[in-house]
Design a protein around this motif. Structure first.
Motif, PDB file in Angstrom:
ATOM      1  N   ILE A  71       0.893  -1.172   0.012  1.00  0.00           N
ATOM      2  CA  ILE A  71       0.204  -0.157   0.026  1.00  0.00           C
ATOM      3  C   ILE A  71       0.864   1.221  -0.021  1.00  0.00           C
ATOM      4  O   ILE A  71       0.585   2.363  -0.652  1.00  0.00           O
ATOM      5  N   ASP A  72       1.953   1.174   0.823  1.00  0.00           N
ATOM      6  CA  ASP A  72       2.784   2.361   0.780  1.00  0.00           C
ATOM      7  C   ASP A  72       4.274   1.798   1.083  1.00  0.00           C
ATOM      8  O   ASP A  72       4.389   0.924   1.830  1.00  0.00           O
ATOM      9  N   THR A  73       4.987   2.505   0.598  1.00  0.00           N
ATOM     10  CA  THR A  73       6.671   1.992   0.777  1.00  0.00           C
ATOM     11  C   THR A  73       7.280   2.600   1.666  1.00  0.00           C
ATOM     12  O   THR A  73       8.506   2.344   2.051  1.00  0.00           O
ATOM     13  N   LYS A  74       6.761   3.530   2.703  1.00  0.00           N
ATOM     14  CA  LYS A  74       7.430   4.200   3.863  1.00  0.00           C
ATOM     15  C   LYS A  74       7.416   3.070   4.922  1.00  0.00           C
ATOM     16  O   LYS A  74       6.837   2.046   5.109  1.00  0.00           O
ATOM     17  N   GLY A  75       8.520   2.933   5.624  1.00  0.00           N
ATOM     18  CA  GLY A  75       8.732   2.133   6.920  1.00  0.00           C
ATOM     19  C   GLY A  75       7.388   2.202   7.767  1.00  0.00           C
ATOM     20  O   GLY A  75       7.272   3.500   8.013  1.00  0.00           O
ATOM     21  N   TYR A  76       6.710   1.288   8.229  1.00  0.00           N
ATOM     22  CA  TYR A  76       5.741   1.434   9.290  1.00  0.00           C
ATOM     23  C   TYR A  76       5.782   0.497  10.208  1.00  0.00           C
ATOM     24  O   TYR A  76       6.475  -0.652  10.397  1.00  0.00           O
ATOM     25  N   VAL A  77       5.441   1.037  11.573  1.00  0.00           N
ATOM     26  CA  VAL A  77       5.460   0.147  12.831  1.00  0.00           C
ATOM     27  C   VAL A  77       4.093  -0.514  13.203  1.00  0.00           C
ATOM     28  O   VAL A  77       4.096  -1.821  13.746  1.00  0.00           O
ATOM     29  N   SER A  78       3.016   0.084  13.013  1.00  0.00           N
ATOM     30  CA  SER A  78       1.715  -0.432  13.243  1.00  0.00           C
ATOM     31  C   SER A  78       0.598   0.291  12.653  1.00  0.00           C
ATOM     32  O   SER A  78       0.829   1.184  12.184  1.00  0.00           O
ATOM     33  N   PHE A  79      -0.553  -0.378  12.621  1.00  0.00           N
ATOM     34  CA  PHE A  79      -1.933   0.204  12.072  1.00  0.00           C
ATOM     35  C   PHE A  79      -3.150   0.122  13.524  1.00  0.00           C
ATOM     36  O   PHE A  79      -2.977  -0.763  14.066  1.00  0.00           O
ATOM     37  N   LYS A  80      -4.156   1.176  13.121  1.00  0.00           N
ATOM     38  CA  LYS A  80      -5.021   1.107  13.954  1.00  0.00           C
ATOM     39  C   LYS A  80      -6.357   1.565  13.002  1.00  0.00           C
ATOM     40  O   LYS A  80      -6.242   2.332  12.254  1.00  0.00           O
ATOM     41  N   SER A  81      -7.476   0.787  13.272  1.00  0.00           N
ATOM     42  CA  SER A  81      -8.772   1.241  12.736  1.00  0.00           C
ATOM     43  C   SER A  81      -9.405   2.659  13.408  1.00  0.00           C
ATOM     44  O   SER A  81      -8.892   2.806  14.573  1.00  0.00           O
ATOM     45  N   VAL A  82     -10.021   3.417  12.809  1.00  0.00           N
ATOM     46  CA  VAL A  82     -10.694   4.449  13.221  1.00  0.00           C
ATOM     47  C   VAL A  82     -12.012   4.139  13.668  1.00  0.00           C
ATOM     48  O   VAL A  82     -12.906   3.672  12.800  1.00  0.00           O
ATOM     49  N   PRO A  83     -12.305   4.562  14.778  1.00  0.00           N
ATOM     50  CA  PRO A  83     -13.672   4.163  15.584  1.00  0.00           C
ATOM     51  C   PRO A  83     -14.813   5.091  14.814  1.00  0.00           C
ATOM     52  O   PRO A  83     -14.533   6.316  14.257  1.00  0.00           O
ATOM     53  N   ASN A  84     -15.809   4.403  14.370  1.00  0.00           N
ATOM     54  CA  ASN A  84     -16.952   5.175  13.686  1.00  0.00           C
ATOM     55  C   ASN A  84     -16.586   5.377  12.300  1.00  0.00           C
ATOM     56  O   ASN A  84     -17.443   6.291  11.346  1.00  0.00           O
ATOM     57  N   LYS A  85     -15.520   4.995  11.607  1.00  0.00           N
ATOM     58  CA  LYS A  85     -15.274   5.421  10.289  1.00  0.00           C
ATOM     59  C   LYS A  85     -14.555   3.915   9.615  1.00  0.00           C
ATOM     60  O   LYS A  85     -13.183   4.078   9.491  1.00  0.00           O
ATOM     61  N   PRO A  86     -15.445   3.297   9.347  1.00  0.00           N
ATOM     62  CA  PRO A  86     -14.891   1.828   8.914  1.00  0.00           C
ATOM     63  C   PRO A  86     -14.120   1.839   7.758  1.00  0.00           C
ATOM     64  O   PRO A  86     -13.244   0.641   7.524  1.00  0.00           O
ATOM     65  N   ASN A  87     -13.992   2.721   7.083  1.00  0.00           N
ATOM     66  CA  ASN A  87     -13.404   2.904   5.581  1.00  0.00           C
ATOM     67  C   ASN A  87     -12.061   3.693   5.999  1.00  0.00           C
ATOM     68  O   ASN A  87     -11.403   3.904   5.012  1.00  0.00           O
ATOM     69  N   TYR A  88     -11.521   3.790   6.887  1.00  0.00           N
ATOM     70  CA  TYR A  88     -10.328   4.442   7.245  1.00  0.00           C
ATOM     71  C   TYR A  88      -9.664   3.897   8.470  1.00  0.00           C
ATOM     72  O   TYR A  88     -10.179   3.229   9.291  1.00  0.00           O
ATOM     73  N   MET A  89      -8.313   3.961   7.987  1.00  0.00           N
ATOM     74  CA  MET A  89      -7.325   3.354   8.924  1.00  0.00           C
ATOM     75  C   MET A  89      -6.239   4.160   9.287  1.00  0.00           C
ATOM     76  O   MET A  89      -5.699   5.035   7.936  1.00  0.00           O
ATOM     77  N   ILE A  90      -5.281   4.205  10.332  1.00  0.00           N
ATOM     78  CA  ILE A  90      -4.433   5.253  10.640  1.00  0.00           C
ATOM     79  C   ILE A  90      -3.099   4.116  10.743  1.00  0.00           C
ATOM     80  O   ILE A  90      -3.028   3.326  11.512  1.00  0.00           O
ATOM     81  N   GLY A  91      -2.047   4.560  10.112  1.00  0.00           N
ATOM     82  CA  GLY A  91      -0.787   3.809  10.296  1.00  0.00           C
ATOM     83  C   GLY A  91       0.380   4.740  10.788  1.00  0.00           C
ATOM     84  O   GLY A  91       0.326   5.689  10.489  1.00  0.00           O
TER      85      GLY A  91
END
Length: 956
Positions: free
Chosen positions: A409-429
Motif C-alpha cells: 500500500i505504501d513503501t514508507k517504513g511502518y510500525v503499526s496500524f489502527k482502525s478509526v472508530p466510527n469510520k470503517p473505511n479509514y485506517m491510521i498507520g
C-alpha cells in the motif's frame, strides 16, 4: 468478523484435538546440557535412575554419579572401572554391575557411600571370567546381575549362578515380568529361577533387542538395534508398520522408556530421540539440531515429574517436558519476534529478519518457518484488520495472503496500524516520519495522505474518534485531526495525569476503553473538562502488583503486563474476575522485547509470546496440572574433622554434637527440582545465630565460623522457578562448650574460688599480723628517721646560719676592702701631691731667706718628706687585697702557672671592678700601660676578642 469465526473454529478444533493435547507439544521444551566437565566423568552414560528423595544417578564409564540438583558426587568401584547398570532398592542400597565386578553401594552412618562387593562370593575356580554386567534388576525378592555368559542371582544373601543356554544378549523388566534374550533360544521369561522360552521369538535370534515396552491388549513392543520395531502378542512377531518404526530402522535403536503411560521414548544411534504414541506416530523429535549435545542416545529415563533425562554417548541432557512453556528458536530459523497472529490456519510472526510463517497443521514437525517473499528485513507488526492481514515493516505497509505479499500500500517504513472508530473505511498507520491515513476504496485499501503537523513515531498509539493518543519523550500527546483527516489540527501535551501521580507510564486499551497508567493507577480522559480522572475499579486490579511498564489486553480479555523485564497476566474468569499469574513466566525474564509486548492468544490453552530469541508457546492447562510444591534438603553438614552426607538413606540423628574446636560449620542445600535450575533459589536461617531468614539466592552453600557453644537449628527452604516455596527442612546440632566452659569446669572453678578465698583470707590475717609488727618497726624507723632528719636539718640550718654569717662577713670585708682601696687611693693621691710639693720646694732658692726662715723652711721640707716616707698604706693595701682574694689568686695560679705576680695583681684589681684610671694610679703606670697589661693578661688566659675578661675572671 463473519469470515474470522469459521477459521477460528477450525483452528481451535485442530489445536485442541490434534496439536495441543496434554502430552503432544509444539515447539521445543527447555533442554539443559551437562557435559563431562560439569559432572567430571567420562563421556558415555549407560543407565539413569532416581531414589526416593529425588536424587538422580547415572551409570558412567568412570563410576556412579549422583546429582541432587545442586552438586554432583562420584562413587567408584574398587577397580575404578565402568558401571553399565544399576538399580536402587527401597532401603537405599544401590546394586551396580560393572566390568567383571558387581555389588552394591550402601551409606555408612555418616552418609558416605561404601561399596560392598558381591562378586567375591563367586568361586573363581568355577568361573574365571565374570564379564561385563550389562543389566541389573530387582525382581521380586531377588537381585539379578546379567552378563552375556551368566546371570548372578542374589537371594537372601546367597548368590547363585544362572547359565545362558547359549549366550545372553540383554534382559528387560516390563512391569512385573523379566525377559532375557538368548542368541539361540530367542526371548526367555525368567520365573522362579528358571528360563521359559516364549513362542515365536526365535526369529529374533539374529536381531539384537534393546528395548521391550507394553502396548494395549496385552501386547509387547520389541525394539531391535537395526531391524526396527515389532509387535509381539506372545504367539507371533509382526513388524510395527508406523512412522516411529521407519525412523528407528533408518537411525538405529538403542532402547528407550515408557512415558506418561501412553507414550514411548525411543533412543536412536544417529538421530537423537523421538517420543511416539502407542500408535507409532512421532509426537516429538530431539536431536543435535534441536539442542542435544550429540545424536547418540544410550539411555533415557523419565523422572518423578515426567521430565526426560538422556544418557548420551557424550554427556547428559535434561528435557523439561514438565514445563507449560515450549519454544521456537534458532533451530526453527527464528530470531527476535515483535508480533504474531494466526490467519487462515497459518501462524505469522514479525521478526527482525522479516515476516515468517508456518502452517498450524504441521507445527509440531521439524520444518523451519518460511519467509514471506518481499518482507526480508525488519518486520514490526502483523495485524488482522477488516478481515485482511497487514504487515508493518521497513518495506512498507503490506497486505499478506497465503504466505505471500499481495499488495504494497505504501513503501514508507511502518510500525503499526489502527482502525478509526466510527469510520470503517479509514485506517491510521504509524510510520517512520509520523502518521498516515489509509482509505478503503472499492473494497481495496489504499494510501490516502500523510498527516501534516507532526514528525517522529511512537512505539504505539491509540485512536479515539479524531484524536490520536501516544506516549513520547515522557509526555502524553493528544493530536486532534481535521474532519477530512488530512492534517493534525492541534497537539496538546500532558506531563502528569494528576497532582499525586507524577510522570507517564503507559497508554493502553482495556475493554475497548483507552486508559492512561502511571504507578499502577489507571485514568480516563474527560474531553469536556480536559482532565484525567482515576478509574478506581481498574486501579484496584493492579493495586498489589509490581510497578508496571507495559500492558496489553488479548482477544480473550486477559490483561498481560510487564514489570522489571518480567511477564505477568491477569487471566479473566467467566464471571469477570481475574487471577494473577506470574510464576510460569519466570523463565522468560529478560527475554521479552522491550516496548513490543507480543501476546497471541488462540484459545485458553494456546498462547504465543514473542521473545528476543524466538517465540514461546504457553499452555495454562498443563501448568495447573503439573506444578507442585518443591522439596528442600540439607544435603551435607561438615565441620573440621568430619563431613556428613545427609539423605543417602542412612539413619539420621535427631541432634548432632560437635566439639567446640570444630565450631566452623558448613552446609550444602539441594532440591530435586531440575527444571530451570538457574531460577531455583534458597533461603536459610540458623536459629540461635541469624535473626531472620536470608534473602533468596542461587547459592546452595553456607558457612558459619566461630560459633559459640549452644543449641542450633539450621532451617532451609527452596523456591522453584514458578515461585512456589517448599516446606521448611531443618537440622538440629549442638556445639559443646570448650573444656574451660564445661559444667564440670565451672564446678572446679567454684572449688578453686572457694579454696582461693580461704587461702587468701588466711594469708590476709597473717599479713595483717605481720603488717602490725612491721608497722611498729616502721613507726620506730620513721621516728628515728624524723629525729635524724630534724637533727640534720638543725645542723644544716646552723651551717646555713654560719654561711650567712660568713657571707655577711665577706660582704663587710669586701666593703672594707673597697673602703680601704678608696682610702689607699686617697693616700696615694696625697703622697703624689706631697711629692709635687717637695719637688717645687727644691726649686725654691733658700739662700735668699734669712736664717730663721731658712731653718723653718728646711724643717717643713723634712716634715713633708718624712710624712711621705713614713706612709705604709699602699703596702698594707696590697697585703690586705692578697689576703682577701687568696683563694682566687690560688686557683688562677694553678690554672695558669705562667702568670706573673704583676698580672695576678692586675687580675685582682679587675675582679674588684676597679677602673683603668684607678688601676693606673695603684700600679703607678699610665692608662696605656694598663691597656697593654690587660692585653697581655688576655693572651696568657687564651681569651679571644669576643670573650669578656672580667666575666671570665669572675667564673674562676
Amino acid at each position: 468478523m463473519s469470515l474470522i469465526k469459521p477459521y477460528l473454529i477450525i483452528i481451535i478444533v485442530l489445536l485442541s484435538s490434534n496439536l495441543f493435547s496434554q502430552e503432544k507439544k509444539i515447539g521445543l521444551p527447555e533442554i539443559k546440557n551437562y557435559s563431562r566437565i560439569d559432572y567430571k566423568g567420562d563421556t558415555q552414560n549407560w543407565e539413569i535412575n532416581q531414589d526416593k528423595r529425588g536424587n538422580l544417578y547415572f551409570a558412567n564409564n568412570k563410576g556412579l554419579f549422583q546429582f541432587d540438583g545442586s552438586s554432583w558426587r562420584k562413587y567408584s568401584l574398587p577397580n575404578s572401572g565402568l558401571i553399565r547398570s544399576f538399580k536402587i532398592d527401597e532401603s537405599g542400597k544401590i546394586f551396580v554391575g560393572g566390568n567383571a565386578e558387581f555389588g552394591y553401594f550402601k551409606p555408612d552412618s555418616k552418609g558416605k557411600m561404601k561399596y560392598y562387593s558381591l562378586s567375591k562370593l563367586i568361586n573363581k575356580n568355577a568361573i574365571k571370567l565374570i564379564d561385563i554386567i550389562w543389566k541389573t534388576h530387582i525382581h521380586d525378592d531377588e537381585i539379578i546381575f546379567q552378563s552375556f555368559t551368566n546371570a548372578y542371582i542374589l537371594k537372601k544373601n546367597k548368590l547363585k549362578i544362572l547359565e545362558a543356554p547359549s549366550r545372553f544378549q540383554f534382559s528387560f523388566k516390563v512391569r512385573s515380568r523379566l525377559y532375557i534374550q538368548d542368541h539361540k533360544k530367542g526371548l526367555l521369561e525368567y520365573k522362579n529361577g528358571t528360563l521359559i522360552p516364549l513362542e515365536g521369538t526365535t526369529a529374533l535370534n539374529n536381531r539384537e533387542i534393546w528395548g521391550i515396552f507394553t502396548l494395549p491388549d496385552n501386547k509387547l513392543l520389541i525394539e531391535t538395534i537395526n531391524n526396527g520395531l515389532f509387535i509381539y502378542d506372545f504367539k507371533k512377531l509382526v513388524p510395527w508398520d508406523t512412522e516411529a518404526n521407519e525412523f528407528m530402522k533408518k537411525n538405529g535403536s538403542l532402547g528407550g522408556t515408557a512415558f506418561r503411560n501412553n507414550f514411548i521414548v525411543l533412543n536412536s544411534a544417529t538421530n537423537g530421540v523421538i517420543i511416539c504414541d502407542q500408535k507409532g506416530k512421532i509426537v516429538q523429535h530431539f536431536n543435535k539440531n534441536k539442542g542435544l549435545q550429540n545424536n547418540t542416545v544410550l539411555t533415557s529415563f523419565v523422572d518423578n515429574k515426567n521430565n526426560i533425562w538422556l544418557g548420551l554417548d557424550s554427556g547428559i541432557d535434561f528435557i523439561n517436558e514438565n514445563s507449560p512453556i515450549t519454544y521456537f528458536g534458532s533451530s526453527y530459523g527464528i530470531s527476535t519476534v515483535y508480533a504474531s497472529v494466526v490467519y487462515k490456519n497459518i501462524l505469522y510472526i514479525a521478526t527482525n529478519q522479516g515476516l515468517l510463517y508456518h502452517s498450524m497443521e504441521d507445527l509440531s514437525n521439524d520444518n523451519n518457518f518460511n519467509l514471506v517473499n518481499g518482507t526480508s528485513g525488519q518486520a514490526w507488526n502483523i495485524q488482522i484488520l477488516d478481515n485482511q492481514l497487514f504487515c508493518a515493516s521497513n518495506k512498507g505497509a503490506l497486505v499478506i495472503e497465503n504466505g505471500k505479499t499481495v499488495n504494497t500500500i505504501d513503501t514508507k517504513g511502518y510500525v503499526s496500524f489502527k482502525s478509526v472508530p466510527n469510520k470503517p473505511n479509514y485506517m491510521i498507520g504509524c510510520n517512520y516520519t509520523g502518521f498516515a491515513v489509509f482509505e478503503k476504496v472499492s473494497n481495496k485499501w489504499q494510501y490516502k495522505n500523510q498527516l501534516e503537523g507532526f514528525y517522529g513515531y511512537p512505539y504505539s498509539f491509540q485512536v479515539e474518534n479524531l484524536n490520536l493518543w501516544f506516549h513520547l519523550d515522557n509526555l502524553i500527546y493528544k493530536a486532534t485531526l481535521t474532519d477530512d483527516m488530512t492534517r493534525i489540527k492541534s497537539i496538546k501535551t500532558y506531563k502528569n495525569l494528576s497532582n499525586k501521580d507524577k510522570g507517564i507510564g503507559s497508554i493502553q486499551q482495556i475493554n475497548q476503553v483507552i486508559y492512561f497508567q502511571t504507578n499502577n493507577h489507571f485514568y480516563k480522559y474527560s474531553g469536556d473538562q480536559d482532565l484525567f480522572y482515576e478509574d478506581k475499579k481498574i486501579s484496584t486490579l493492579f493495586k498489589n502488583l509490581p510497578k508496571i511498564s507495559e500492558i496489553k489486553e488479548d482477544d480473550n480479555g486477559n490483561i498481560w503486563y510487564v514489570f522489571k523485564e518480567s511477564l505477568g497476566a491477569l487471566m479473566k474468569n467467566k464471571n469477570g474476575t481475574y487471577n494473577n499469574i506470574i510464576t510460569p513466566f519466570s523463565n522468560l525474564t529478560g527475554n521479552l522485547v522491550s516496548n513490543y509486548l507480543s501476546i497471541n492468544t488462540i484459545d485458553p490453552q494456546n498462547i504465543f509470546i514473542g521473545l528476543t530469541n524466538g517465540i514461546a508457546h504457553y499452555n495454562p492447562k498443563q501448568k495447573n496440572n503439573l506444578v507442585i510444591k518443591p522439596k528442600a534438603y540439607i544435603r551435607s553438614f561438615s565441620y573440621p574433622g568430619d563431613t556428613l552426607i545427609l539423605g543417602n538413606g542412612q539413619k539420621e540423628l535427631e541432634n548432632y554434637d560437635i566439639p567446640y574446636k570444630s565450631n566452623h560449620v558448613k552446609f550444602s542445600f539441594s532440591s530435586p527440582t531440575f527444571e530451570n535450575l538457574e531460577n531455583v533459589e534458597f533461603s536459610y536461617q540458623l536459629k540461635g545465630f541469624d535473626k531472620k531468614w536470608s534473602s533468596w539466592s542461587n547459592n546452595s552453600i553456607k558457612e558459619y565460623t566461630n560459633l559459640r557453644e549452644g543449641n542450633y537449628k539450621m532451617k532451609i527452604k527452596v523456591r522453584n522457578s514458578y515461585g512456589i516455596q517448599s516446606d521448611e527442612a531443618f537440622l538440629l546440632f549442638t556445639i559443646s562448650p570448650p573444656w574451660y566452659r564445661h559444667p564440670l569446669a565451672y564446678f572446679i572453678y567454684i572449688i578453686l574460688i572457694i579454696t582461693t578465698i580461704y587461702i587468701i583470707r588466711k594469708r590476709i590475717k597473717m599479713k595483717i599480723r605481720k603488717n602490725k609488727y612491721y608497722e611498729t618497726l616502721e613507726q620506730r624507723r620513721l621516728y628515728l628517721e624524723k629525729e635524724t632528719k630534724i637533727r640534720q636539718e638543725q645542723y644544716e640550718l646552723e651551717k646555713e646560719i654560719e654561711k650567712l654569717k660568713n657571707d655577711k662577713l665577706k660582704i663587710k670585708i669586701l666593703a672594707k676592702d673597697k673602703e680601704l682601696v678608696n682610702n689607699s687611693l686617697q693616700v696615694a693621691k696625697k703622697n703624689k701631691v706631697l711629692n709635687n710639693i717637695i719637688n717645687k720646694i727644691k726649686d725654691i732658692n733658700v739662700d735668699t731667706f734669712d736664717e730663721t726662715t731658712k731653718t723653718q723652711f728646711t724643717k717643713l721640707n723634712r716634715s713633708i718628706v718624712k710624712e711621705v716616707n713614713a706612709d705604709k698604706s699602699w703596702q698594707d693595701l696590697e697585703k690586705h687585697i692578697k689576703n682577701v682574694h687568696y683563694d682566687f689568686l690560688k686557683r688562677l695560679k694553678e690554672k695558669y702557672p705562667t702568670i706573673s705576680p704583676r698580672e695576678l695583681d692586675l687580675a685582682t684589681y679587675l675582679l674588684m671592678n676597679m677602673s683603668t684610671k684607678e688601676i693606673a694610679e695603684v700600679m703607678n703606670i699610665s692608662n696605656g700601660g694598663v691597656e697593654l697589661a690587660r692585653y697581655r693578661l688576655r693572651k696568657k688566659l687564651n681569651l679571644n676578642k669576643k670573650e669578656n675578661l672580667i666575666g671570665f675572671l669572675m667564673s674562676i
